[in-house]
Enzyme design. Structure first.
Site, PDB file in Angstrom:
ATOM      1  CB  SER A   1      -0.860  -0.027   1.266  1.00  0.00           C
ATOM      2  OG  SER A   1      -1.489   1.205   1.471  1.00  0.00           O
TER       3      SER A   1
ATOM      4  CE1 TYR B   1      -4.250  -2.734   5.687  1.00  0.00           C
ATOM      5  CE2 TYR B   1      -3.707  -0.428   5.229  1.00  0.00           C
ATOM      6  CZ  TYR B   1      -3.982  -1.707   4.785  1.00  0.00           C
ATOM      7  OH  TYR B   1      -3.957  -1.972   3.440  1.00  0.00           O
TER       8      TYR B   1
ATOM      9  CE  LYS C   1      -1.662  -4.433   3.418  1.00  0.00           C
ATOM     10  NZ  LYS C   1      -1.933  -5.773   2.888  1.00  0.00           N
TER      11      LYS C   1
HETATM   12  P1  NAD Z   1     -11.274  -6.781   1.164  1.00  0.00           P
HETATM   13  O1  NAD Z   1     -11.520  -6.727   2.616  1.00  0.00           O
HETATM   14  O2  NAD Z   1     -12.405  -6.488   0.248  1.00  0.00           O
HETATM   15  O3  NAD Z   1     -10.659  -8.202   0.768  1.00  0.00           O
HETATM   16  C1  NAD Z   1      -9.813  -8.922   1.615  1.00  0.00           C
HETATM   17  C2  NAD Z   1     -10.370 -10.335   1.734  1.00  0.00           C
HETATM   18  O4  NAD Z   1      -9.523 -11.099   2.587  1.00  0.00           O
HETATM   19  C3  NAD Z   1     -11.769 -10.373   2.327  1.00  0.00           C
HETATM   20  O5  NAD Z   1     -12.627 -11.091   1.455  1.00  0.00           O
HETATM   21  C4  NAD Z   1     -11.587 -11.094   3.666  1.00  0.00           C
HETATM   22  O6  NAD Z   1     -12.708 -11.892   3.987  1.00  0.00           O
HETATM   23  C5  NAD Z   1     -10.326 -11.917   3.411  1.00  0.00           C
HETATM   24  N1  NAD Z   1      -9.532 -12.244   4.591  1.00  0.00           N
HETATM   25  C6  NAD Z   1      -9.088 -11.410   5.576  1.00  0.00           C
HETATM   26  N2  NAD Z   1      -8.389 -12.077   6.481  1.00  0.00           N
HETATM   27  C7  NAD Z   1      -8.342 -13.371   6.069  1.00  0.00           C
HETATM   28  C8  NAD Z   1      -7.757 -14.556   6.592  1.00  0.00           C
HETATM   29  N3  NAD Z   1      -7.084 -14.562   7.742  1.00  0.00           N
HETATM   30  N4  NAD Z   1      -7.923 -15.712   5.896  1.00  0.00           N
HETATM   31  C9  NAD Z   1      -8.606 -15.734   4.741  1.00  0.00           C
HETATM   32  N5  NAD Z   1      -9.197 -14.661   4.217  1.00  0.00           N
HETATM   33  C10 NAD Z   1      -9.059 -13.486   4.864  1.00  0.00           C
HETATM   34  O7  NAD Z   1     -10.044  -5.796   0.856  1.00  0.00           O
HETATM   35  P2  NAD Z   1      -9.477  -5.259  -0.536  1.00  0.00           P
HETATM   36  O8  NAD Z   1      -9.807  -3.809  -0.640  1.00  0.00           O
HETATM   37  O9  NAD Z   1      -9.856  -6.174  -1.636  1.00  0.00           O
HETATM   38  O10 NAD Z   1      -7.927  -5.350  -0.238  1.00  0.00           O
HETATM   39  C11 NAD Z   1      -7.138  -6.446  -0.676  1.00  0.00           C
HETATM   40  C12 NAD Z   1      -5.713  -6.237  -0.242  1.00  0.00           C
HETATM   41  O11 NAD Z   1      -5.223  -5.014  -0.761  1.00  0.00           O
HETATM   42  C13 NAD Z   1      -5.519  -6.154   1.273  1.00  0.00           C
HETATM   43  O12 NAD Z   1      -4.313  -6.787   1.591  1.00  0.00           O
HETATM   44  C14 NAD Z   1      -5.411  -4.660   1.531  1.00  0.00           C
HETATM   45  O13 NAD Z   1      -4.679  -4.388   2.688  1.00  0.00           O
HETATM   46  C15 NAD Z   1      -4.671  -4.221   0.274  1.00  0.00           C
HETATM   47  N6  NAD Z   1      -4.891  -2.803  -0.055  1.00  0.00           N
HETATM   48  C16 NAD Z   1      -6.163  -2.330  -0.186  1.00  0.00           C
HETATM   49  C17 NAD Z   1      -6.378  -0.985  -0.484  1.00  0.00           C
HETATM   50  C18 NAD Z   1      -7.772  -0.429  -0.585  1.00  0.00           C
HETATM   51  O14 NAD Z   1      -7.930   0.782  -0.460  1.00  0.00           O
HETATM   52  N7  NAD Z   1      -8.790  -1.235  -0.845  1.00  0.00           N
HETATM   53  C19 NAD Z   1      -5.268  -0.132  -0.662  1.00  0.00           C
HETATM   54  C20 NAD Z   1      -3.984  -0.662  -0.527  1.00  0.00           C
HETATM   55  C21 NAD Z   1      -3.803  -2.007  -0.219  1.00  0.00           C
HETATM   56  C1  WQD Z   2      -9.478   9.796   0.685  1.00  0.00           C
HETATM   57  C2  WQD Z   2      -9.636  11.293   0.915  1.00  0.00           C
HETATM   58  C3  WQD Z   2      -9.995  11.914   3.225  1.00  0.00           C
HETATM   59  C4  WQD Z   2     -13.897  10.009   3.659  1.00  0.00           C
HETATM   60  C5  WQD Z   2      -6.993   4.789   2.973  1.00  0.00           C
HETATM   61  C6  WQD Z   2      -5.952   4.104   3.822  1.00  0.00           C
HETATM   62  C7  WQD Z   2      -4.797   3.671   2.980  1.00  0.00           C
HETATM   63  C8  WQD Z   2      -5.248   2.861   1.775  1.00  0.00           C
HETATM   64  C9  WQD Z   2      -6.364   3.520   1.044  1.00  0.00           C
HETATM   65  C10 WQD Z   2      -5.079   0.513   2.241  1.00  0.00           C
HETATM   66  C11 WQD Z   2      -8.901  11.795   2.165  1.00  0.00           C
HETATM   67  C12 WQD Z   2     -11.200  12.259   2.375  1.00  0.00           C
HETATM   68  C13 WQD Z   2     -12.694  10.469   3.137  1.00  0.00           C
HETATM   69  C14 WQD Z   2     -14.903  10.958   4.006  1.00  0.00           C
HETATM   70  C15 WQD Z   2     -13.443  12.732   3.255  1.00  0.00           C
HETATM   71  N1  WQD Z   2      -5.747   1.580   2.146  1.00  0.00           N
HETATM   72  N2  WQD Z   2     -12.469  11.790   2.933  1.00  0.00           N
HETATM   73  N3  WQD Z   2     -14.636  12.288   3.775  1.00  0.00           N
HETATM   74  O1  WQD Z   2      -7.257   7.886   3.665  1.00  0.00           O
HETATM   75  O2  WQD Z   2      -6.284   8.115   1.332  1.00  0.00           O
HETATM   76  O3  WQD Z   2      -6.394   5.924   2.376  1.00  0.00           O
HETATM   77  O4  WQD Z   2      -7.410   3.898   1.939  1.00  0.00           O
HETATM   78  O5  WQD Z   2      -3.907   0.323   2.221  1.00  0.00           O
HETATM   79  O6  WQD Z   2      -3.967   2.933   3.802  1.00  0.00           O
HETATM   80  O7  WQD Z   2      -5.505   5.029   4.802  1.00  0.00           O
HETATM   81  O8  WQD Z   2      -8.492   6.990   1.628  1.00  0.00           O
HETATM   82  O9  WQD Z   2     -10.820   7.024   0.878  1.00  0.00           O
HETATM   83  O10 WQD Z   2     -10.336   7.177   3.358  1.00  0.00           O
HETATM   84  O11 WQD Z   2      -9.796   9.110   1.902  1.00  0.00           O
HETATM   85  O12 WQD Z   2     -13.250  13.923   3.061  1.00  0.00           O
HETATM   86  O13 WQD Z   2     -15.974  10.624   4.507  1.00  0.00           O
HETATM   87  O14 WQD Z   2     -11.017  11.578   1.153  1.00  0.00           O
HETATM   88  O15 WQD Z   2      -9.753  12.928   4.150  1.00  0.00           O
HETATM   89  O16 WQD Z   2      -8.402  13.054   1.859  1.00  0.00           O
HETATM   90  P1  WQD Z   2      -7.069   7.342   2.326  1.00  0.00           P
HETATM   91  P2  WQD Z   2      -9.941   7.502   1.972  1.00  0.00           P
END
Ligand code: NAD
Ligand code: WQD
Length: 342
Positions: free
Chosen positions: A127, A152, A156
Protein backbone atom coordinates in the site's frame (compact mmCIF):
# COMPACT_ATOMS: atom_id res chain seq x y z
CA UNK A 1 -2.21 -26.73 -19.53
CA UNK A 2 -3.39 -23.52 -17.93
CA UNK A 3 -1.45 -22.26 -14.93
CA UNK A 4 -3.00 -22.58 -11.48
CA UNK A 5 -3.20 -19.32 -9.58
CA UNK A 6 -4.20 -19.14 -5.93
CA UNK A 7 -5.96 -15.90 -5.02
CA UNK A 8 -6.17 -15.39 -1.25
CA UNK A 9 -8.91 -12.97 -0.25
CA UNK A 10 -10.39 -13.63 -3.68
CA UNK A 11 -14.00 -12.87 -2.75
CA UNK A 12 -12.92 -9.41 -1.51
CA UNK A 13 -13.01 -6.16 -3.47
CA UNK A 14 -9.70 -6.22 -5.37
CA UNK A 15 -9.38 -10.03 -5.30
CA UNK A 16 -12.72 -10.58 -7.06
CA UNK A 17 -11.82 -8.13 -9.84
CA UNK A 18 -8.45 -9.85 -10.23
CA UNK A 19 -10.07 -13.30 -10.34
CA UNK A 20 -12.19 -12.05 -13.26
CA UNK A 21 -9.15 -10.81 -15.19
CA UNK A 22 -7.27 -14.08 -14.55
CA UNK A 23 -10.20 -16.25 -15.67
CA UNK A 24 -10.55 -14.14 -18.80
CA UNK A 25 -6.91 -14.92 -19.55
CA UNK A 26 -7.62 -18.66 -19.11
CA UNK A 27 -5.79 -19.14 -15.85
CA UNK A 28 -7.27 -21.73 -13.50
CA UNK A 29 -8.24 -19.75 -10.41
CA UNK A 30 -8.29 -21.08 -6.86
CA UNK A 31 -9.79 -18.76 -4.27
CA UNK A 32 -9.38 -19.07 -0.51
CA UNK A 33 -11.14 -16.64 1.82
CA UNK A 34 -12.52 -16.88 5.34
CA UNK A 35 -15.38 -14.52 4.33
CA UNK A 36 -14.71 -12.20 7.28
CA UNK A 37 -15.12 -9.17 5.00
CA UNK A 38 -16.81 -10.53 1.88
CA UNK A 39 -19.76 -12.58 0.79
CA UNK A 40 -19.88 -15.95 -0.93
CA UNK A 41 -22.36 -14.52 -3.51
CA UNK A 42 -19.40 -12.64 -5.06
CA UNK A 43 -18.59 -15.97 -6.74
CA UNK A 44 -21.87 -15.74 -8.69
CA UNK A 45 -20.86 -12.29 -9.97
CA UNK A 46 -17.46 -13.62 -11.07
CA UNK A 47 -19.13 -16.54 -12.84
CA UNK A 48 -21.70 -14.35 -14.59
CA UNK A 49 -18.98 -12.08 -15.97
CA UNK A 50 -16.54 -14.78 -17.06
CA UNK A 51 -18.83 -17.80 -17.66
CA UNK A 52 -16.20 -19.69 -15.70
CA UNK A 53 -16.07 -20.98 -12.16
CA UNK A 54 -13.18 -20.35 -9.81
CA UNK A 55 -12.47 -23.12 -7.28
CA UNK A 56 -13.40 -21.87 -3.82
CA UNK A 57 -12.36 -23.05 -0.36
CA UNK A 58 -13.39 -21.32 2.84
CA UNK A 59 -10.10 -21.06 4.71
CA UNK A 60 -8.70 -18.89 7.45
CA UNK A 61 -5.03 -18.43 6.61
CA UNK A 62 -4.16 -17.84 10.25
CA UNK A 63 -5.22 -21.45 10.89
CA UNK A 64 -1.87 -23.20 10.47
CA UNK A 65 -3.22 -26.74 10.25
CA UNK A 66 -6.06 -25.93 7.87
CA UNK A 67 -3.63 -24.00 5.65
CA UNK A 68 -1.16 -26.93 5.62
CA UNK A 69 -4.01 -29.26 4.72
CA UNK A 70 -5.00 -26.98 1.86
CA UNK A 71 -1.46 -26.96 0.45
CA UNK A 72 -1.13 -30.69 0.91
CA UNK A 73 -3.88 -31.05 -1.69
CA UNK A 74 -2.93 -28.00 -3.80
CA UNK A 75 0.86 -28.43 -3.87
CA UNK A 76 0.89 -27.84 -7.62
CA UNK A 77 -0.19 -24.19 -7.51
CA UNK A 78 1.99 -22.14 -9.90
CA UNK A 79 1.66 -18.70 -8.29
CA UNK A 80 -0.12 -16.97 -5.43
CA UNK A 81 -1.66 -13.52 -5.20
CA UNK A 82 -2.03 -12.67 -1.54
CA UNK A 83 -4.85 -10.17 -0.95
CA UNK A 84 -6.22 -11.63 2.29
CA UNK A 85 -5.84 -9.07 5.07
CA UNK A 86 -7.84 -6.78 7.31
CA UNK A 87 -7.71 -3.23 5.94
CA UNK A 88 -9.53 -0.73 8.12
CA UNK A 89 -7.16 1.95 9.36
CA UNK A 90 -9.56 3.01 12.15
CA UNK A 91 -10.27 -0.49 13.36
CA UNK A 92 -6.55 -1.26 13.44
CA UNK A 93 -6.04 1.58 15.92
CA UNK A 94 -8.63 0.16 18.31
CA UNK A 95 -7.74 -3.51 17.70
CA UNK A 96 -4.01 -3.57 16.87
CA UNK A 97 -3.46 -7.18 17.96
CA UNK A 98 -6.25 -8.39 15.69
CA UNK A 99 -4.44 -6.71 12.78
CA UNK A 100 -0.96 -7.95 13.67
CA UNK A 101 -2.26 -11.48 14.20
CA UNK A 102 -4.43 -11.65 11.10
CA UNK A 103 -2.21 -9.91 8.57
CA UNK A 104 1.15 -11.22 9.75
CA UNK A 105 0.23 -14.78 10.75
CA UNK A 106 -1.53 -15.37 7.45
CA UNK A 107 1.54 -14.16 5.53
CA UNK A 108 3.89 -16.32 7.62
CA UNK A 109 1.71 -19.40 7.14
CA UNK A 110 1.51 -18.77 3.43
CA UNK A 111 5.28 -18.32 3.04
CA UNK A 112 5.97 -21.45 5.10
CA UNK A 113 3.79 -23.49 2.79
CA UNK A 114 5.32 -21.91 -0.30
CA UNK A 115 8.80 -22.91 0.94
CA UNK A 116 7.59 -26.38 1.87
CA UNK A 117 5.87 -27.09 -1.45
CA UNK A 118 8.44 -25.14 -3.50
CA UNK A 119 5.85 -22.76 -4.91
CA UNK A 120 8.13 -20.00 -6.24
CA UNK A 121 5.92 -17.05 -7.15
CA UNK A 122 4.04 -14.54 -5.01
CA UNK A 123 2.31 -11.22 -5.68
CA UNK A 124 1.78 -9.27 -2.48
CA UNK A 125 -0.78 -6.49 -1.81
CA UNK A 126 1.12 -3.59 -0.32
CA UNK A 127 0.00 0.00 0.00
CA UNK A 128 1.01 3.61 -0.54
CA UNK A 129 0.41 3.95 3.19
CA UNK A 130 4.06 2.83 3.63
CA UNK A 131 5.21 6.25 2.31
CA UNK A 132 3.25 8.37 4.81
CA UNK A 133 3.56 12.00 3.67
CA UNK A 134 6.40 11.78 1.13
CA UNK A 135 9.00 14.55 1.01
CA UNK A 136 8.85 14.64 -2.79
CA UNK A 137 5.93 14.17 -5.16
CA UNK A 138 5.19 12.16 -7.18
CA UNK A 139 6.58 9.47 -4.89
CA UNK A 140 8.68 6.67 -6.40
CA UNK A 141 9.57 3.24 -5.05
CA UNK A 142 12.96 4.44 -3.75
CA UNK A 143 11.42 6.96 -1.35
CA UNK A 144 12.17 6.29 2.32
CA UNK A 145 9.37 4.62 4.22
CA UNK A 146 7.89 6.76 6.98
CA UNK A 147 6.84 5.66 10.43
CA UNK A 148 3.41 4.11 9.87
CA UNK A 149 0.47 6.16 11.12
CA UNK A 150 -1.59 3.08 12.04
CA UNK A 151 -1.12 -0.57 13.03
CA UNK A 152 -2.65 -1.45 9.64
CA UNK A 153 0.06 0.53 7.85
CA UNK A 154 2.65 -1.10 10.05
CA UNK A 155 1.46 -4.58 9.02
CA UNK A 156 2.22 -3.64 5.40
CA UNK A 157 5.74 -2.40 6.26
CA UNK A 158 6.46 -5.46 8.40
CA UNK A 159 5.04 -7.75 5.71
CA UNK A 160 7.44 -6.30 3.15
CA UNK A 161 10.31 -6.96 5.59
CA UNK A 162 9.15 -10.52 6.28
CA UNK A 163 9.03 -11.11 2.53
CA UNK A 164 12.52 -9.62 1.96
CA UNK A 165 14.08 -11.76 4.71
CA UNK A 166 12.34 -14.91 3.47
CA UNK A 167 13.53 -14.32 -0.09
CA UNK A 168 17.08 -13.90 1.22
CA UNK A 169 16.85 -17.31 2.87
CA UNK A 170 15.51 -19.09 -0.20
CA UNK A 171 17.01 -19.99 -3.56
CA UNK A 172 13.74 -20.06 -5.49
CA UNK A 173 11.24 -17.60 -3.98
CA UNK A 174 10.35 -14.56 -6.14
CA UNK A 175 7.96 -11.84 -5.08
CA UNK A 176 6.35 -8.81 -6.67
CA UNK A 177 5.08 -6.37 -4.07
CA UNK A 178 2.50 -3.95 -5.42
CA UNK A 179 1.95 -0.69 -3.59
CA UNK A 180 -1.59 0.37 -4.41
CA UNK A 181 -2.63 3.99 -4.16
CA UNK A 182 -6.42 4.53 -3.76
CA UNK A 183 -8.38 1.79 -5.55
CA UNK A 184 -11.93 2.85 -6.48
CA UNK A 185 -14.77 1.93 -8.83
CA UNK A 186 -16.15 -1.38 -9.92
CA UNK A 187 -16.34 -3.78 -12.83
CA UNK A 188 -18.26 -2.15 -15.73
CA UNK A 189 -20.85 -4.96 -15.59
CA UNK A 190 -21.77 -3.81 -12.06
CA UNK A 191 -21.89 -7.52 -11.15
CA UNK A 192 -19.06 -7.14 -8.63
CA UNK A 193 -17.87 -4.06 -6.73
CA UNK A 194 -16.85 -2.62 -3.40
CA UNK A 195 -19.04 -3.72 -0.49
CA UNK A 196 -17.91 -2.05 2.72
CA UNK A 197 -19.47 -3.40 5.89
CA UNK A 198 -21.22 -0.74 7.99
CA UNK A 199 -20.36 2.93 7.63
CA UNK A 200 -17.66 3.34 4.97
CA UNK A 201 -14.35 4.97 5.95
CA UNK A 202 -13.33 5.57 2.36
CA UNK A 203 -14.37 8.52 0.26
CA UNK A 204 -15.93 6.93 -2.81
CA UNK A 205 -18.29 4.43 -1.15
CA UNK A 206 -19.32 7.25 1.20
CA UNK A 207 -20.14 9.43 -1.82
CA UNK A 208 -22.18 6.75 -3.59
CA UNK A 209 -24.01 5.75 -0.40
CA UNK A 210 -24.87 9.40 0.28
CA UNK A 211 -26.22 9.81 -3.25
CA UNK A 212 -28.20 6.57 -2.80
CA UNK A 213 -29.82 8.00 0.34
CA UNK A 214 -28.15 5.63 2.82
CA UNK A 215 -26.04 8.39 4.39
CA UNK A 216 -27.35 11.91 5.02
CA UNK A 217 -24.31 13.89 4.11
CA UNK A 218 -20.66 13.49 3.15
CA UNK A 219 -18.25 15.22 5.47
CA UNK A 220 -15.22 16.59 3.63
CA UNK A 221 -12.35 16.38 6.09
CA UNK A 222 -10.60 19.75 5.91
CA UNK A 223 -10.35 22.48 3.27
CA UNK A 224 -7.36 24.30 4.75
CA UNK A 225 -4.57 22.05 3.44
CA UNK A 226 -1.76 23.45 1.38
CA UNK A 227 -3.31 22.28 -1.91
CA UNK A 228 -4.95 24.24 -4.77
CA UNK A 229 -8.52 23.91 -3.39
CA UNK A 230 -7.52 23.21 0.22
CA UNK A 231 -8.70 19.57 0.27
CA UNK A 232 -6.41 16.53 0.36
CA UNK A 233 -5.01 15.02 -2.81
CA UNK A 234 -4.83 11.31 -3.64
CA UNK A 235 -4.11 9.07 -6.62
CA UNK A 236 -7.40 7.24 -7.30
CA UNK A 237 -6.88 4.13 -9.43
CA UNK A 238 -9.63 2.18 -11.19
CA UNK A 239 -9.95 -1.32 -9.70
CA UNK A 240 -10.05 -3.02 -13.12
CA UNK A 241 -6.80 -1.29 -14.13
CA UNK A 242 -5.39 -2.40 -10.79
CA UNK A 243 -6.57 -5.99 -11.31
CA UNK A 244 -4.91 -6.12 -14.73
CA UNK A 245 -1.57 -5.18 -13.16
CA UNK A 246 -1.82 -8.39 -11.11
CA UNK A 247 -2.21 -10.50 -14.24
CA UNK A 248 0.85 -8.84 -15.77
CA UNK A 249 2.77 -9.45 -12.53
CA UNK A 250 1.79 -13.14 -12.48
CA UNK A 251 2.92 -13.47 -16.09
CA UNK A 252 6.26 -11.86 -15.23
CA UNK A 253 6.75 -14.28 -12.34
CA UNK A 254 5.73 -17.53 -14.05
CA UNK A 255 7.67 -16.67 -17.22
CA UNK A 256 10.82 -15.97 -15.20
CA UNK A 257 11.16 -12.39 -16.38
CA UNK A 258 12.20 -10.95 -13.01
CA UNK A 259 15.33 -8.80 -12.78
CA UNK A 260 15.54 -9.33 -9.03
CA UNK A 261 13.89 -11.79 -6.67
CA UNK A 262 11.97 -8.94 -5.02
CA UNK A 263 10.45 -6.27 -7.22
CA UNK A 264 8.33 -3.43 -5.90
CA UNK A 265 5.96 -1.34 -8.01
CA UNK A 266 3.71 1.63 -7.34
CA UNK A 267 0.25 1.16 -8.84
CA UNK A 268 -1.55 4.42 -9.41
CA UNK A 269 -2.48 6.72 -12.28
CA UNK A 270 0.31 9.23 -11.70
CA UNK A 271 -2.32 11.97 -11.24
CA UNK A 272 -3.45 13.59 -8.01
CA UNK A 273 -7.08 14.59 -7.49
CA UNK A 274 -8.54 16.53 -4.59
CA UNK A 275 -11.61 15.49 -2.62
CA UNK A 276 -13.56 18.25 -4.41
CA UNK A 277 -12.35 16.96 -7.82
CA UNK A 278 -13.77 13.53 -6.94
CA UNK A 279 -17.09 15.05 -5.89
CA UNK A 280 -17.20 17.10 -9.13
CA UNK A 281 -16.53 14.01 -11.23
CA UNK A 282 -19.29 12.14 -9.37
CA UNK A 283 -21.82 14.96 -9.86
CA UNK A 284 -20.97 15.19 -13.55
CA UNK A 285 -21.42 11.50 -14.36
CA UNK A 286 -24.40 10.86 -12.08
CA UNK A 287 -26.27 14.09 -12.81
CA UNK A 288 -26.90 14.32 -9.05
CA UNK A 289 -26.00 17.09 -6.64
CA UNK A 290 -24.14 15.61 -3.68
CA UNK A 291 -25.04 16.75 -0.17
CA UNK A 292 -21.70 17.53 1.47
CA UNK A 293 -20.26 19.83 4.07
CA UNK A 294 -16.75 20.85 5.01
CA UNK A 295 -15.68 19.78 8.51
CA UNK A 296 -12.37 19.65 10.39
CA UNK A 297 -9.40 17.52 9.38
CA UNK A 298 -9.44 13.76 10.03
CA UNK A 299 -6.52 12.80 12.23
CA UNK A 300 -3.83 10.76 10.50
CA UNK A 301 -4.65 12.00 6.98
CA UNK A 302 -1.68 12.86 4.81
CA UNK A 303 -2.07 16.12 2.90
CA UNK A 304 -1.20 14.94 -0.57
CA UNK A 305 0.21 11.88 -2.26
CA UNK A 306 0.32 10.60 -5.79
CA UNK A 307 2.44 8.01 -7.52
CA UNK A 308 5.38 8.04 -9.82
CA UNK A 309 4.29 5.10 -11.97
CA UNK A 310 7.14 5.15 -14.47
CA UNK A 311 8.62 1.91 -13.10
CA UNK A 312 5.35 -0.03 -13.55
CA UNK A 313 4.79 1.61 -16.95
CA UNK A 314 8.23 0.62 -18.20
CA UNK A 315 9.07 -2.66 -16.48
CA UNK A 316 5.58 -4.19 -16.33
CA UNK A 317 4.50 -2.52 -19.57
CA UNK A 318 1.27 -1.61 -17.78
CA UNK A 319 -0.60 1.63 -17.45
CA UNK A 320 -4.04 2.73 -16.37
CA UNK A 321 -6.67 3.12 -19.09
CA UNK A 322 -9.71 4.43 -17.21
CA UNK A 323 -10.11 8.05 -16.15
CA UNK A 324 -11.68 9.44 -12.99
CA UNK A 325 -15.12 10.11 -14.53
CA UNK A 326 -15.45 6.64 -16.05
CA UNK A 327 -14.37 5.18 -12.72
CA UNK A 328 -16.85 7.25 -10.70
CA UNK A 329 -19.60 6.18 -13.09
CA UNK A 330 -18.71 2.52 -12.50
CA UNK A 331 -18.85 3.10 -8.72
CA UNK A 332 -22.27 4.74 -9.06
CA UNK A 333 -23.63 2.04 -11.39
CA UNK A 334 -22.55 -0.62 -8.90
CA UNK A 335 -24.18 1.21 -5.96
CA UNK A 336 -27.43 1.69 -7.93
CA UNK A 337 -27.57 -1.92 -9.02
CA UNK A 338 -26.80 -3.21 -5.53
CA UNK A 339 -29.47 -0.99 -3.95
CA UNK A 340 -32.02 -1.61 -6.71
CA UNK A 341 -32.09 2.08 -7.73
CA UNK A 342 -33.15 2.78 -11.36
P1 NAD B 1 -11.27 -6.78 1.16
O1 NAD B 1 -11.52 -6.73 2.62
O2 NAD B 1 -12.40 -6.49 0.25
O3 NAD B 1 -10.66 -8.20 0.77
C1 NAD B 1 -9.81 -8.92 1.62
C2 NAD B 1 -10.37 -10.34 1.73
O4 NAD B 1 -9.52 -11.10 2.59
C3 NAD B 1 -11.77 -10.37 2.33
O5 NAD B 1 -12.63 -11.09 1.46
C4 NAD B 1 -11.59 -11.09 3.67
O6 NAD B 1 -12.71 -11.89 3.99
C5 NAD B 1 -10.33 -11.92 3.41
N1 NAD B 1 -9.53 -12.24 4.59
C6 NAD B 1 -9.09 -11.41 5.58
N2 NAD B 1 -8.39 -12.08 6.48
C7 NAD B 1 -8.34 -13.37 6.07
C8 NAD B 1 -7.76 -14.56 6.59
N3 NAD B 1 -7.08 -14.56 7.74
N4 NAD B 1 -7.92 -15.71 5.90
C9 NAD B 1 -8.61 -15.73 4.74
N5 NAD B 1 -9.20 -14.66 4.22
C10 NAD B 1 -9.06 -13.49 4.86
O7 NAD B 1 -10.04 -5.80 0.86
P2 NAD B 1 -9.48 -5.26 -0.54
O8 NAD B 1 -9.81 -3.81 -0.64
O9 NAD B 1 -9.86 -6.17 -1.64
O10 NAD B 1 -7.93 -5.35 -0.24
C11 NAD B 1 -7.14 -6.45 -0.68
C12 NAD B 1 -5.71 -6.24 -0.24
O11 NAD B 1 -5.22 -5.01 -0.76
C13 NAD B 1 -5.52 -6.15 1.27
O12 NAD B 1 -4.31 -6.79 1.59
C14 NAD B 1 -5.41 -4.66 1.53
O13 NAD B 1 -4.68 -4.39 2.69
C15 NAD B 1 -4.67 -4.22 0.27
N6 NAD B 1 -4.89 -2.80 -0.05
C16 NAD B 1 -6.16 -2.33 -0.19
C17 NAD B 1 -6.38 -0.99 -0.48
C18 NAD B 1 -7.77 -0.43 -0.58
O14 NAD B 1 -7.93 0.78 -0.46
N7 NAD B 1 -8.79 -1.23 -0.85
C19 NAD B 1 -5.27 -0.13 -0.66
C20 NAD B 1 -3.98 -0.66 -0.53
C21 NAD B 1 -3.80 -2.01 -0.22
C1 WQD C 1 -9.48 9.80 0.68
C2 WQD C 1 -9.64 11.29 0.91
C3 WQD C 1 -10.00 11.91 3.23
C4 WQD C 1 -13.90 10.01 3.66
C5 WQD C 1 -6.99 4.79 2.97
C6 WQD C 1 -5.95 4.10 3.82
C7 WQD C 1 -4.80 3.67 2.98
C8 WQD C 1 -5.25 2.86 1.77
C9 WQD C 1 -6.36 3.52 1.04
C10 WQD C 1 -5.08 0.51 2.24
C11 WQD C 1 -8.90 11.79 2.16
C12 WQD C 1 -11.20 12.26 2.37
C13 WQD C 1 -12.69 10.47 3.14
C14 WQD C 1 -14.90 10.96 4.01
C15 WQD C 1 -13.44 12.73 3.26
N1 WQD C 1 -5.75 1.58 2.15
N2 WQD C 1 -12.47 11.79 2.93
N3 WQD C 1 -14.64 12.29 3.78
O1 WQD C 1 -7.26 7.89 3.66
O2 WQD C 1 -6.28 8.11 1.33
O3 WQD C 1 -6.39 5.92 2.38
O4 WQD C 1 -7.41 3.90 1.94
O5 WQD C 1 -3.91 0.32 2.22
O6 WQD C 1 -3.97 2.93 3.80
O7 WQD C 1 -5.51 5.03 4.80
O8 WQD C 1 -8.49 6.99 1.63
O9 WQD C 1 -10.82 7.02 0.88
O10 WQD C 1 -10.34 7.18 3.36
O11 WQD C 1 -9.80 9.11 1.90
O12 WQD C 1 -13.25 13.92 3.06
O13 WQD C 1 -15.97 10.62 4.51
O14 WQD C 1 -11.02 11.58 1.15
O15 WQD C 1 -9.75 12.93 4.15
O16 WQD C 1 -8.40 13.05 1.86
P1 WQD C 1 -7.07 7.34 2.33
P2 WQD C 1 -9.94 7.50 1.97
Amino acid sequence: MSKKILVTGGTGYIGSHTAVELLQKDYEVFIVDNLCNSHISVLTGIEKITKKKPHFTKLDLTDKHATEKYFHVHHDIDAIIHFAALKSVNESVSKPLLYYKNNLESLVNLLNNMLDKEIPSLVFSSSCTVYGQPDRLPVNEEAPLKKPSSPYGNTKQISEEIIRDTINSSDFLKVISLRYFNPIGSHPSALIGELPLGVPNNLVPFITQTAAGIRDQLKVFGDNYNTPDGTCIRDYINVVDLAKAHVVSVERLVNNKMNESLEIFNLGTGNGYSVLDVIDAFEKVSGKKLNYTIVGRRSGDVEQVWADVSKANEVLDWKTERNLEETMLSAWNWEKKYRGIH
